[in-house]
Scaffold this motif. Structure first.
Motif, PDB file in Angstrom:
ATOM      1  N   PRO A 284      38.482  27.290  46.418  1.00  0.00           N
ATOM      2  CA  PRO A 284      37.718  28.011  47.448  1.00  0.00           C
ATOM      3  C   PRO A 284      38.620  28.716  48.460  1.00  0.00           C
ATOM      4  CG  PRO A 284      36.903  25.758  47.195  1.00  0.00           C
ATOM      5  CD  PRO A 284      38.091  25.872  46.313  1.00  0.00           C
ATOM      6  N   GLU A 285      39.766  28.089  48.799  1.00  0.00           N
ATOM      7  CA  GLU A 285      40.678  28.702  49.783  1.00  0.00           C
ATOM      8  C   GLU A 285      41.199  30.048  49.303  1.00  0.00           C
ATOM      9  OE1 GLU A 285      40.882  25.717  48.477  1.00  0.00           O
ATOM     10  OE2 GLU A 285      42.037  24.311  49.679  1.00  0.00           O
ATOM     11  N   MET A 286      41.192  30.245  47.974  1.00  0.00           N
ATOM     12  CA  MET A 286      41.789  31.461  47.434  1.00  0.00           C
ATOM     13  C   MET A 286      40.769  32.572  47.261  1.00  0.00           C
ATOM     14  SD  MET A 286      44.273  29.658  44.717  1.00  0.00           S
ATOM     15  CE  MET A 286      44.956  31.187  44.200  1.00  0.00           C
ATOM     16  N   VAL A 287      39.524  32.268  47.599  1.00  0.00           N
ATOM     17  CA  VAL A 287      38.476  33.278  47.441  1.00  0.00           C
ATOM     18  C   VAL A 287      38.494  34.193  48.665  1.00  0.00           C
ATOM     19  CG1 VAL A 287      36.015  33.648  47.047  1.00  0.00           C
ATOM     20  CG2 VAL A 287      37.135  31.655  46.067  1.00  0.00           C
ATOM     21  N   THR A 288      39.363  35.185  48.617  1.00  0.00           N
ATOM     22  CA  THR A 288      39.462  36.160  49.703  1.00  0.00           C
ATOM     23  C   THR A 288      38.837  37.473  49.222  1.00  0.00           C
ATOM     24  OG1 THR A 288      41.577  36.887  48.844  1.00  0.00           O
ATOM     25  CG2 THR A 288      41.628  35.157  50.534  1.00  0.00           C
ATOM     26  N   PRO A 289      38.442  38.352  50.154  1.00  0.00           N
ATOM     27  CA  PRO A 289      37.843  39.627  49.707  1.00  0.00           C
ATOM     28  C   PRO A 289      38.749  40.372  48.729  1.00  0.00           C
ATOM     29  CG  PRO A 289      37.553  39.347  52.072  1.00  0.00           C
ATOM     30  CD  PRO A 289      38.419  38.211  51.614  1.00  0.00           C
ATOM     31  N   ARG A 290      40.059  40.375  48.999  1.00  0.00           N
ATOM     32  CA  ARG A 290      40.974  41.133  48.132  1.00  0.00           C
ATOM     33  C   ARG A 290      41.014  40.539  46.719  1.00  0.00           C
ATOM     34  NH1 ARG A 290      47.417  41.290  49.044  1.00  0.00           N
ATOM     35  NH2 ARG A 290      47.989  42.527  47.226  1.00  0.00           N
ATOM     36  N   ARG A 291      41.108  39.206  46.642  1.00  0.00           N
ATOM     37  CA  ARG A 291      41.198  38.574  45.322  1.00  0.00           C
ATOM     38  C   ARG A 291      39.876  38.733  44.559  1.00  0.00           C
ATOM     39  NH1 ARG A 291      44.036  34.354  46.278  1.00  0.00           N
ATOM     40  NH2 ARG A 291      45.818  34.568  44.915  1.00  0.00           N
ATOM     41  N   VAL A 292      38.763  38.591  45.265  1.00  0.00           N
ATOM     42  CA  VAL A 292      37.459  38.709  44.594  1.00  0.00           C
ATOM     43  C   VAL A 292      37.279  40.127  44.057  1.00  0.00           C
ATOM     44  CG1 VAL A 292      34.952  38.657  44.957  1.00  0.00           C
ATOM     45  CG2 VAL A 292      36.380  36.842  45.892  1.00  0.00           C
ATOM     46  N   ARG A 293      37.658  41.120  44.864  1.00  0.00           N
ATOM     47  CA  ARG A 293      37.534  42.517  44.418  1.00  0.00           C
ATOM     48  C   ARG A 293      38.366  42.732  43.153  1.00  0.00           C
ATOM     49  NH1 ARG A 293      40.088  45.306  48.242  1.00  0.00           N
ATOM     50  NH2 ARG A 293      38.945  44.230  49.848  1.00  0.00           N
ATOM     51  N   LEU A 294      39.586  42.222  43.208  1.00  0.00           N
ATOM     52  CA  LEU A 294      40.504  42.379  42.080  1.00  0.00           C
ATOM     53  C   LEU A 294      39.961  41.684  40.829  1.00  0.00           C
ATOM     54  CD1 LEU A 294      43.273  43.476  41.308  1.00  0.00           C
ATOM     55  CD2 LEU A 294      44.306  41.425  42.264  1.00  0.00           C
ATOM     56  N   LEU A 295      39.484  40.464  41.007  1.00  0.00           N
ATOM     57  CA  LEU A 295      38.951  39.719  39.861  1.00  0.00           C
ATOM     58  C   LEU A 295      37.734  40.432  39.281  1.00  0.00           C
ATOM     59  CD1 LEU A 295      39.207  36.024  41.138  1.00  0.00           C
ATOM     60  CD2 LEU A 295      40.412  36.998  39.174  1.00  0.00           C
ATOM     61  N   ALA A 296      36.828  40.855  40.162  1.00  0.00           N
ATOM     62  CA  ALA A 296      35.587  41.480  39.683  1.00  0.00           C
ATOM     63  C   ALA A 296      35.890  42.767  38.929  1.00  0.00           C
ATOM     64  CB  ALA A 296      34.651  41.749  40.856  1.00  0.00           C
ATOM     65  N   GLU A 297      36.799  43.589  39.461  1.00  0.00           N
ATOM     66  CA  GLU A 297      37.056  44.862  38.763  1.00  0.00           C
ATOM     67  C   GLU A 297      37.867  44.652  37.482  1.00  0.00           C
ATOM     68  OE1 GLU A 297      38.944  47.038  41.962  1.00  0.00           O
ATOM     69  OE2 GLU A 297      40.914  46.808  41.015  1.00  0.00           O
ATOM     70  N   THR A 298      38.509  43.475  37.356  1.00  0.00           N
ATOM     71  CA  THR A 298      39.244  43.183  36.114  1.00  0.00           C
ATOM     72  C   THR A 298      38.294  42.678  35.028  1.00  0.00           C
ATOM     73  OG1 THR A 298      41.081  42.521  37.532  1.00  0.00           O
ATOM     74  CG2 THR A 298      41.304  41.975  35.229  1.00  0.00           C
ATOM     75  N   GLY A 299      37.119  42.181  35.428  1.00  0.00           N
ATOM     76  CA  GLY A 299      36.154  41.709  34.424  1.00  0.00           C
ATOM     77  C   GLY A 299      35.681  40.289  34.652  1.00  0.00           C
ATOM     78  N   CYS A 300      36.062  39.688  35.790  1.00  0.00           N
ATOM     79  CA  CYS A 300      35.652  38.298  36.040  1.00  0.00           C
ATOM     80  C   CYS A 300      34.142  38.236  36.291  1.00  0.00           C
ATOM     81  CB  CYS A 300      36.412  37.734  37.240  1.00  0.00           C
ATOM     82  SG  CYS A 300      35.963  36.023  37.580  1.00  0.00           S
TER      83      CYS A 300
END
Ligand code: SF4
Length: 470
Positions: A284-300
């Motif tokens: 949960p600590e790693m769920v930042t806006p930047r990481r979520v955006r990156l993951l989502a656009e990669t296909g997560c």
């Protein structure tokens, strides 16, 4: 030399088909690269040891062969009767590796007297060395991660920690050791893969801290990441080798994409060359806006995340997970906004737990609204901090737990065994119930919630409605 792996992966569930395990597939690849032949007995359900022995014999052929067992503390029960059979009936030497043997190599050799060797840590250098020596008719000596039992004196000779595998150099895992079309996830074409080994966190119930300490003591880094380009090539090869249409990946890394720069590079390559939907484990600590955006656009499309306990004090003091409920809520909000579904991991039956704290866990799930929940019972794995705590507090029992969804190994002062099993079995239903109560208008909702809390804390409710331990 033929090397036959035996990997017990038994779960008492009718639909269970067993899971791909990169540890064994990676060892299969290095052995094959060194010119040895490899086979796997993937034990996914309880069977007569004589039947397993026949499967081992069929893969070993005329020999010479080495039989290598990889198992966790819970699955050790399936290995214990097999090792003496392999020695006595087939006459092949035996070696144990995997998490239990790594955390307690001497104990493993003592507990299973027919074992010849234990590999402590990564086996990528140890196993080819042992297989080479055996092929030449020589006996391996202790050292470099290999613990040896002297067959004449019975003395156990320590061998230290094996060198940590260099993930930039070892061959891609030999995925076809497993029945790729028949294991969990195969029907949906979901391939289980790993981009790293290790985890930077310190949860008390997890083997990662003990492993990191063991590697650190030998001056080695435990947390390792495959180079992004190489990992994408590995995924491409996995897609080519899968006997069916690939629907996506699940990144089994303890925590996926710890290093944001790596994740950015991986994202660029993955989108250009693969682009399948994927799921991963995240903190949960790693769920930042930047990481979520990156993951989502990669296909997560899916994230698995540890909630573990809804009681912030237990989570922090007993599990050493410092994340607050507020931070969990923020993480859920960001992931949901990005259209990523969430599975929570939950642990029941912690030292210090009572019915009230279990209800906190249930209610936090009800509030956060994950798409799926996994709710297991804490198993104090040997070598973990929580094992030592449970031992020091006299909570450990002699109960043999074969499935951490079905029984507890602890006797807790605040929560009976029946209560642990009751809450485990009713977890999902109770989350749904509390979610409904939350939607009721103010006073009525609060009244019914208070009443439910009170009823569920009565011990006789669990006595009447808990499943029988197995
Ligand atoms: S975050 Fe997960 S993998 Fe890492 S130490 Fe905690 S439980 Fe283990």
């Amino acid at each position: 030399m033929r090397v036959v792996f035996v990997y017990p992966d038994v779960l008492d569930a009718p639909q269970w088909k067993g899971y791909y395990y990169e540890g064994v597939a990676s060892l299969g690849a290095v052995l094959e690269e060194a010119g040895h032949q490899v086979g796997l007995v993937h034990l996914t359900r309880r069977e007569d040891p004589g039947e397993t022995l026949r499967r081992i014999a069929a893969l070993a052929g005329e020999g010479p062969a080495l039989v290598a067992f990889s198992f966790s503390s819970i699955q050790k029960a399936y290995v214990e009767p097999l090792v003496p059979l392999v020695r006595e009936e087939l006459g092949f030497p035996t070696l144990a590796g995997g998490i239990h043997a790594t955390l307690d190599p001497a104990g493993t050799l003592r507990e299973i007297p027919a074992l010849d060797w234990v590999c402590r840590g990564d086996g990528e250098e140890v196993l080819p060395r042992v297989a080479d020596l055996l092929a030449r008719g020589e006996r391996p000596s202790p050292g470099g991660g290999l613990w040896v039992r002297d067959r004449t004196t019975g003395e156990i000779k320590p061998g230290g920690m094996a060198p940590a595998a260099d993930l930039a150099r070892i061959p891609f895992p030999k995925r076809d050791l497993f029945d790729q079309a028949g294991i969990q996830g195969a029907e949906q074409g979901i391939l289980s893969v790993m981009s790293s080994r290790g985890c930077p966190f310190h949860c008390t119930y997890c083997c990662n801290k003990a492993l990191r300490d063991a590697y650190k003591a030998g001056g080695q880094a435990y947390l390792r990441q495959k180079p992004a380009e190489r990992f994408v090539r590995e995924l491409e090869e996995a897609v080519r080798g899968f006997p069916g249409a690939v629907g996506g990946f699940f990144f089994e890394d303890d925590i996926f994409g710890v290093d944001l720069e790596w994740l950015e590079e991986f994202s660029r390559l993955y989108k250009a060359r693969l682009g399948h939907a994927f799921g991963c484990n995240l903190r949960p600590e790693m769920v930042t806006p930047r990481r979520v955006r990156l993951l989502a656009e990669t296909g997560c499309r899916r994230v698995h995340m540890g909630l573990e306990s809804g009681d912030e004090r237990l989570r922090k003091e007993v599990l050493k997970r410092t994340v607050s409920n507020a931070l969990l809520e923020r993480a859920f909000g960001l992931l949901k906004e990005a259209g990523i579904s969430i599975l929570t991991y939950n642990l029941l039956g912690l030292p210090g737990e009572d019915a009230r704290s279990v209800l906190e866990t249930i209610k936090l799930n009800a509030r956060l609204g994950p798409d799926e929940m996994q709710h297991s019972i804490l198993y104090p794995f040997m070598g973990t901090e929580i094992y030592e705590k449970a031992k020091a507090e006299g909570l450990l029992t002699k109960r043999r737990v074969l499935d951490y969804f079905k029984d507890t190994a602890l006797d807790l002062p605040g929560l009976t065994r029946e209560q642990v099993l009751f809450f485990q079995a009713r977890f999902q239903g109770l989350v749904t119930w509390y979610r409904r109560l939350e939607r009721l208008p103010g006073l009525l909702g609060r009244l019914l919630e208070g009443l439910t809390d009170r009823v569920l804390q009565w011990k006789w409710v669990a006595v009447l409605f808990s499943p029988r331990p197995r």
